[in-house]
Design a protein around this motif. Structure first.
Motif, PDB file in Angstrom:
ATOM      1  N   ARG A 157     -90.519 -70.799 -26.728  1.00 12.30           N
ATOM      2  CA  ARG A 157     -91.222 -69.580 -26.509  1.00 12.30           C
ATOM      3  C   ARG A 157     -91.728 -69.917 -25.372  1.00 12.30           C
ATOM      4  N   VAL A 160     -88.736 -68.586 -22.815  1.00 21.00           N
ATOM      5  CA  VAL A 160     -88.377 -67.100 -22.803  1.00 21.00           C
ATOM      6  C   VAL A 160     -89.576 -66.006 -22.544  1.00 21.00           C
ATOM      7  N   GLU A 161     -90.858 -66.729 -22.719  1.00 20.27           N
ATOM      8  CA  GLU A 161     -91.948 -65.790 -22.403  1.00 20.27           C
ATOM      9  C   GLU A 161     -92.279 -65.899 -21.033  1.00 20.27           C
ATOM     10  N   ARG A 163     -89.958 -65.746 -18.584  1.00 28.00           N
ATOM     11  CA  ARG A 163     -88.968 -64.909 -18.160  1.00 28.00           C
ATOM     12  C   ARG A 163     -87.881 -64.758 -19.342  1.00 28.00           C
ATOM     13  N   PRO A 164     -87.129 -63.607 -19.767  1.00 28.41           N
ATOM     14  CA  PRO A 164     -86.211 -63.824 -20.593  1.00 28.41           C
ATOM     15  C   PRO A 164     -85.009 -64.818 -20.089  1.00 28.41           C
ATOM     16  N   LEU A 196     -85.983 -63.820 -31.573  1.00 25.45           N
ATOM     17  CA  LEU A 196     -85.545 -63.540 -30.333  1.00 25.45           C
ATOM     18  C   LEU A 196     -85.050 -62.213 -30.223  1.00 25.45           C
ATOM     19  N   THR A 214     -86.014 -63.012 -25.216  1.00 25.48           N
ATOM     20  CA  THR A 214     -87.394 -63.241 -25.132  1.00 25.48           C
ATOM     21  C   THR A 214     -88.018 -63.001 -26.744  1.00 25.48           C
ATOM     22  N   THR A 215     -89.060 -63.376 -26.853  1.00 23.79           N
ATOM     23  CA  THR A 215     -89.847 -63.268 -28.162  1.00 23.79           C
ATOM     24  C   THR A 215     -90.081 -61.853 -28.675  1.00 23.79           C
ATOM     25  N   HIS A 218     -93.837 -60.903 -27.545  1.00 26.02           N
ATOM     26  CA  HIS A 218     -93.789 -60.760 -26.191  1.00 26.02           C
ATOM     27  C   HIS A 218     -93.307 -59.330 -25.730  1.00 26.02           C
ATOM     28  N   TRP A 219     -91.997 -59.090 -26.159  1.00 27.53           N
ATOM     29  CA  TRP A 219     -91.437 -57.931 -25.738  1.00 27.53           C
ATOM     30  C   TRP A 219     -92.281 -56.768 -26.272  1.00 27.53           C
TER      31      TRP A 219
END
Length: 400
Positions: A157, A160-161, A163-164, A196, A214-215, A218-219
């Motif tokens: 987490r 990827v949060e 940056r992807p 994801l 990303t999660t 977040h997206w």
């Protein structure tokens, strides 16, 4: 339910018992008391729910994705071809626009495969099927020796949060944290532990881009919802894939032990059985067209949910054609004739602006059917390719 579903008025329409308020949640009517639905009746009902008896002109692409509970998106193009076969006037750009606006997303949900879902469904269906993702994680335990999966989720987490990350980048980062673990198992664990999403431009029509993750929270900028009770999803599944058995729903979702849920819902459902005596459930007010309702030719993408969402696939796949839509691990795009699997197809875009659609029937089609397939193929090439000239041919795919 879409407003332009079938309107048959024969014995196949809305048959069967309605709600039975007096029955307890575990009460089962004798099997012989349920009306029998033939294979063709099941075929026509399922095609109707799947918007394949006629192209729908009342649902937007987003609403169609929601009605169908998502579209198989293991490859980039299948969701676009799936909607083209189901919606009148569909433009591929319409789905891409939804992805760019983050109203639909691509992530792993049912059957451990990537689906295109509405944002709302991504936040609810993924928590619902998390138990299936946990079982998948268990199959990689040997490669995850010494890995605390809760800690792995925290690490992923954070990564990827910020940056992807591509899968390669994730594997490298996780391997540094757990050098003795199997890199592939770590990457699988990442997508099992966390929802994801594949960020754009991946998945956009006519665009290219490697998978970056990303999660979903977040997206989309909002939290996943608490794990819902499965009741509402069962009802939605029946609306999109019914009539269906408990095992059918379990095959579609990857969940287990749903018999109790169906028993709880039984007073609200119509109950049937198939020709083998398997108990089938449906929404009481759902349309079930007569089995002689005409079914037009349809050209479906590889991995279309129509062929993957029932334990018994004979409502779409004739027994003699079982396995014919696959070559090893490669799924073919499929041809439906009279509502049933009847062949496979491929598009080859050629130099000079041409495109060739090759159709390989599994049996003899006859002149009228071949003409219908050719007409549908020409429409597909005109709408879904940039070709300035195109042709439809019949033959073995290996020969072209």
């Amino acid at each position: 339910m879409p407003s332009n579903t079938g309107t048959g008025t024969g014995p196949g329409r809305n048959t069967g018992p309605g709600p039975n308020p007096g029955a307890g949640p575990s009460t089962r009517a004798p099997r012989h008391a349920h009306p029998v639905l033939s294979r063709r009746a099941l075929n026509r009902a399922t095609l109707d729910r799947q918007l394949l008896l006629r192209r729908c002109d009342t649902l937007s692409p987003r609403d169609a994705v929601a009605h169908l509970l998502g579209l198989q998106a293991q490859n980039v193009k299948p969701p676009y071809f799936a909607l083209w076969s189901r919606l009148a006037g569909f433009r591929p750009e319409a789905l891409s626009e939804l992805m760019e606006k983050r109203e639909v997303v691509r992530l792993v949900t049912m059957r451990s495969t990537i689906h295109t879902h509405t944002a709302d469904d991504a936040l609810t269906l993924r928590p619902l099927v998390q138990a299936a993702r946990n079982r998948e994680l268990n199959t990689f335990r040997k490669g995850l020796a010494g890995v605390d999966t809760d800690h792995l989720g925290d690490v992923v987490r954070t990564l990827v949060e910020d940056r992807p990350h591509t899968m390669k980048e994730l594997r490298v980062a996780l391997q540094a944290e757990w050098p003795d673990a199997d890199p592939f198992a770590l990457s699988v664990a990442a997508r099992c532990v966390l929802p994801l999403v594949q960020v754009t431009p991946r998945g956009l029509w006519g665009s290219s881009g490697q998978v970056a993750l990303t999660t979903v929270e977040h997206w989309l900028g909002r939290s996943a919802r608490p794990v819902p009770a499965p009741d509402e999803t069962v009802l939605r599944y029946l609306g999109a894939f019914g009539p269906a058995s408990v095992k059918d729903m379990q095959t579609w979702s990857g969940l287990t032990r749903l018999a109790g849920v169906f028993d709880r819902l039984r007073p609200r459902l119509a109950v049937f059985q198939d020709e083998n005596g398997v108990e089938l459930f449906d929404l009481p007010d759902a349309t079930r067209p007569p089995e002689d309702t005409p079914a037009p030719v349809r050209l479906l993408p590889e991995f279309d949910n129509l062929l993957l969402s029932h334990a018994d696939r004979t409502r779409i796949v004739p027994a003699e054609y079982k396995g014919r839509s696959w070559s090893g691990n490669q799924a073919h795009r499929t041809l439906l004739v009279d509502g049933f699997l009847a062949g496979i197809w491929r598009i080859d875009e050629q130099k000079g602006g041409g495109a060739l659609l090759t159709v390989q029937p599994f049996g003899e089609l006859g002149r009228a059917r071949r003409a219908e397939v050719a007409e549908e193929g020409a429409r597909l090439l005109a709408d879904m390719t940039s070709a300035t000239s195109y042709d439809v041919r019949f033959g073995d795919l290996a020969d072209f």
